[in-house]
Design a protein around this motif. Structure first.
Motif, PDB file in Angstrom:
ATOM      1  N   GLN A 191     -95.130 -22.287 -53.393  1.00 46.86           N
ATOM      2  CA  GLN A 191     -93.870 -21.664 -53.759  1.00 46.86           C
ATOM      3  C   GLN A 191     -93.662 -21.612 -55.271  1.00 46.86           C
ATOM      4  O   GLN A 191     -94.263 -22.363 -56.030  1.00 46.86           O
ATOM      5  N   THR A 219     -75.972 -16.326 -49.653  1.00 45.41           N
ATOM      6  CA  THR A 219     -77.328 -16.531 -50.179  1.00 45.41           C
ATOM      7  C   THR A 219     -77.761 -15.464 -51.166  1.00 45.41           C
ATOM      8  O   THR A 219     -78.321 -15.774 -52.225  1.00 45.41           O
ATOM      9  N   ARG A 264     -84.952 -10.329 -52.129  1.00 40.55           N
ATOM     10  CA  ARG A 264     -86.326 -10.670 -51.803  1.00 40.55           C
ATOM     11  C   ARG A 264     -87.285 -10.017 -52.790  1.00 40.55           C
ATOM     12  O   ARG A 264     -86.982  -8.963 -53.357  1.00 40.55           O
ATOM     13  N   ASP A 299     -87.774 -14.525 -49.694  1.00 39.88           N
ATOM     14  CA  ASP A 299     -86.507 -14.787 -50.383  1.00 39.88           C
ATOM     15  C   ASP A 299     -86.464 -16.132 -51.104  1.00 39.88           C
ATOM     16  O   ASP A 299     -85.448 -16.490 -51.694  1.00 39.88           O
ATOM     17  N   THR A 314     -86.656 -19.179 -49.792  1.00 38.85           N
ATOM     18  CA  THR A 314     -86.097 -20.307 -49.050  1.00 38.85           C
ATOM     19  C   THR A 314     -87.178 -21.143 -48.373  1.00 38.85           C
ATOM     20  O   THR A 314     -86.921 -22.284 -47.979  1.00 38.85           O
ATOM     21  N   SER A 315     -88.380 -20.578 -48.238  1.00 36.34           N
ATOM     22  CA  SER A 315     -89.476 -21.341 -47.629  1.00 36.34           C
ATOM     23  C   SER A 315     -90.791 -20.669 -47.951  1.00 36.34           C
ATOM     24  O   SER A 315     -90.841 -19.491 -48.332  1.00 36.34           O
ATOM     25  N   THR A 322     -81.986 -16.821 -54.764  1.00 39.65           N
ATOM     26  CA  THR A 322     -82.082 -18.251 -54.455  1.00 39.65           C
ATOM     27  C   THR A 322     -82.482 -19.074 -55.679  1.00 39.65           C
ATOM     28  O   THR A 322     -82.315 -20.299 -55.683  1.00 39.65           O
TER      29      THR A 322
END
Length: 699
Positions: A21, A89, A188, A193, A195-196, A221
């Motif tokens: 990430q 978000t 995105r 996006d 988040t993971s 994010t």
């Protein structure tokens, strides 16, 4: 005579991304543009050459700046949401955005707890307080992007063919990139996006990118405090590569010349890209020496322990900040608490509008890049990127304020690819016609030499007392290649249609002289040994709080060197100031006169040449060293107590010696016991009241 069309060959290597990430998309989008977009490539290479030249000419000055913010950059954040409420978000709240800006400033001010390296970069950031119409603004816009095909599900494309082209999103809303730094917050990137899993957190462009691209795109994010994406992308915006630039897998980047190879930063070792965001220790396979915090803790690297920028990265960023693509931000009305002319009314139409030929708008041959006047830095692109004529007179953010009867210094910067010419007028009588005899304020032909970059023409002009006041007037600048290339290239009037160059118009407001709290009868500077002695006289003073004395090595970037309290003498007063040992070379000085109410104005600029190299006490014989530093002492240093300190780039003392040299001595500073790693160090030498610092590179 043959014209030079700007083309400099530089090779940028691809970097492969760690599959984890928080990656950055800069390498992907930048290299793609370099390979396929000649306009983009020419703009980047031209600006990189300009920045390199600036670093070469000003590195010692930039290394020894007084502690203070030099540039405050107005930022506008465009939230491209998908219809969700503010605070959800993909539509971050004002508090989240402000916290991200606060964190960005902590990083660049060197105040973040645990910060290492060079510390303060001297570039600050603030949400814009004025919109493009100069009305009050929060510096945040919100646009629903859900109507764009594929935006909700995929967001913006960076590394694949899925998603929305970034230009579609940027074209939804963009504020003038020469007056604001634009940040687009998206849901995105390439469908992720943040988040993971693995994702690209954002990407930005180097200065020199076309105005349609310039700015940062980042995930919603990541727009929050303690998220590295924004400080990292802003590093790219000020011309920083990743430290692993040029590496490919386990293959190390080329580093034969650290100023042009790899990341072009000399105090970061060549490295490969780290895996898994791990801060590496042990032996660096690219150097055979231990890994340095300068790369492993660097905000521009892919590690999870970012705590620093290096001294050379700071110098690079400040050089970029002084260039035409960023310097207009720092003086923009976009961050002003007040604006003098609301509602803003553009000047009356001009009798003619110059049109650049298709030859000029299709080549990177000429153009007016920057106009610095009355503390306003009017930056723009070249003829190609601006499509010839630029009507900056319609923009309230370009307003230049002048005082009737006053004299103003100015600096103009043409593209620099050829010998060039410039001509400037102000429509003082506001009739839409620029008269060569009464309204021309500057003309110079044969500005050169070509490919000099940072090439400038400068002068002074006096605002006539007969000029129309309290009305927005039109100023016109026309740039063209020099007449040495042929008689057809002759700017003979304000209606001249450039072949390769361009015309630009800007708004000017002139006020009556009675509004000026201080008027000068004298301001001069003279060399006095190694010092510069300044003296000035005022004719009248009213509400004069103080004079701030500023010095520059190039006539553009000015630093404060002292202050003197104003006397508020109605009949005027005499002042003097001694700037002790600024160094060798040409220096420019100006006075920033501060009023009691906090407003200020600038004096004319004066120039002085200091040539003291023959009498400087000590010289470092070579800036590339191994196990010793060789210092040569001249006749002025005989018997004088001399202090020698070796510092690392964070300012930590590694060695201190005191010596009393004799005339002609060469003193060897032995470094063998220090076990120093490769990289940059600082040598500080003091002798009596003299003090100077030089860089050395441990090979």
């Amino acid at each position: 005579m043959k014209l030079r069309f700007l083309l400099i060959c530089i090779t940028f290597g691809w970097a492969t991304f760690a599959q984890s990430q928080g990656r950055c998309g800069f390498d992907i989008v930048h290299q793609k543009r370099m390979n396929t977009d000649p306009v983009y490539k020419a703009g980047i290479e031209e600006e990189k050459a300009r920045i390199r030249k600036y670093v070469h000419e000003h590195k010692n000055e930039l290394l020894n700046l007084p502690t203070a913010a030099l540039y405050t950059i107005p930022v506008v954040v465009h939230v491209i949401h998908t219809g969700g409420a503010v605070g959800t978000t993909y539509n971050p709240s004002v508090a989240q955005i402000q916290s991200a800006i606060n964190y960005l400033n902590q990083v660049y001010e060197g105040t973040l707890p645990g910060i290492e390296g060079v510390g303060e970069i001297q570039i600050n950031f603030a949400l814009a307080t004025r919109d493009p119409n100069c009305n009050p603004s929060s510096g945040i816009t919100r646009t629903d992007g859900s109507g764009i095909t594929d935006y909700t599900t995929l967001g913006v494309n960076a590394n694949n063919t899925n998603g929305v082209n970034e230009s579609v999103v940027k074209n939804l809303i963009r504020w003038d990139p020469y007056r604001y730094y634009n940040v687009w917050v998206v849901n995105r990137i390439d469908g992720n996006d943040g988040t993971s899993g693995s994702f690209i957190g954002g990407f930005a462009y180097f200065p020199g990118a076309p105005s349609t691209l310039d700015g940062t795109i980042m995930l919603a994010t990541q727009m929050n405090t303690n998220r590295k994406t924004l400080p990292h992308e802003i590093g790219h915006a000020f011309n920083l590569y990743h430290p692993f630039q040029g590496a490919s897998g386990a293959t190390c980047p080329t580093n034969a010349d650290c100023t042009i190879d790899g990341d072009e930063i000399c105090d970061t070792d060549p490295i490969t890209q780290p895996a898994g965001f791990v801060c590496r220790t042990g032996t660096n396979s690219c150097t055979g020496t231990p890994y340095s915090i300068n790369t492993e803790h660097n905000f521009m690297n892919y590690t999870n322990c970012a705590t620093l920028f290096t001294a050379d990265q700071k110098i690079m960023m400040l050089a970029a900040a002084a260039g035409p693509f960023r310097s207009g931000l720092a003086t923009s009305w976009a961050k002003s608490a007040s604006y003098p002319v609301l509602p803003f009314t553009p000047p009356i139409a001009a009798a003619c509008t110059p049109v650049t030929s298709g030859t000029g708008t299709s080549s990177n041959t000429a153009g007016n890049i920057n106009f610095l006047i009355a503390n306003r830095n009017l930056s723009s692109g070249n003829s190609r990127s601006d499509n010839g004529y630029l009507n900056g007179a319609a923009g309230c953010l370009n307003l230049v304020e002048l005082i009737s009867g006053n004299t103003y210094p100015f600096t103009l910067s043409p593209l620099g690819a050829n010998y060039e010419q410039l001509r400037v007028w102000i429509d003082y009588n506001n009739n839409g016609i620029f008269e060569n005899v009464t309204e021309q304020v500057f003309y110079q032909n044969d500005i050169g030499p070509p490919a000099a970059y940072n090439m400038t023409a400068s002068g002074n002009f006096n605002v006539p007392v007969t000029a129309v006041t309290n009305t927005v007037l039109r100023m016109r600048v026309i740039e063209e290649i020099s007449t040495r290339y042929g008689g057809a290239y002759n700017i003979n009037s304000s209606c001249y249609n450039p072949v390769y160059g361009q015309a630009e118009d800007f708004p000017v407001m002139i006020y009556a002289n009675s509004l000026l709290p201080v008027s000068y009868s004298l301001f001069r500077a003279m060399a006095d040994g190694a010092d510069v002695f300044l003296n000035w006289k005022t004719e009248t003073e009213k509400d004069n709080a103080k004079f701030i004395i500023e010095r520059s090595g190039d006539g553009t970037l000015f630093l404060t060197v002292g202050e003197i309290i104003g006397r508020n003498a109605s009949q005027g007063a005499a002042y003097q100031f001694r700037d002790r040992q600024p160094g060798d070379g040409i220096f420019y000085y100006r006075l920033k006169q501060l009023d009691a109410n906090g407003s200020f104005s600038y004096s004319a600029i004066v120039k002085v040449n200091i040539t003291m190299s023959g009498s400087r006490n000590i010289k470092v014989l070579s800036n590339i060293v191994d196990q010793e530093i060789n210092l040569q002492f001249n006749q002025h240093s005989a018997g004088a107590n001399t202090g020698i300190r070796l510092l690392d780039i964070s300012g930590r003392q590694l060695l201190f010696q005191q010596v009393r040299p004799q005339r002609g001595d060469i003193y060897k500073v032995d470094l063998s016991a220090l076990n120093l790693s490769k990289g940059m160090y600082l040598v500080e030498i003091t002798q009596g009241a003299d003090r100077w610092i030089e860089k050395v590179i441990m090979k």
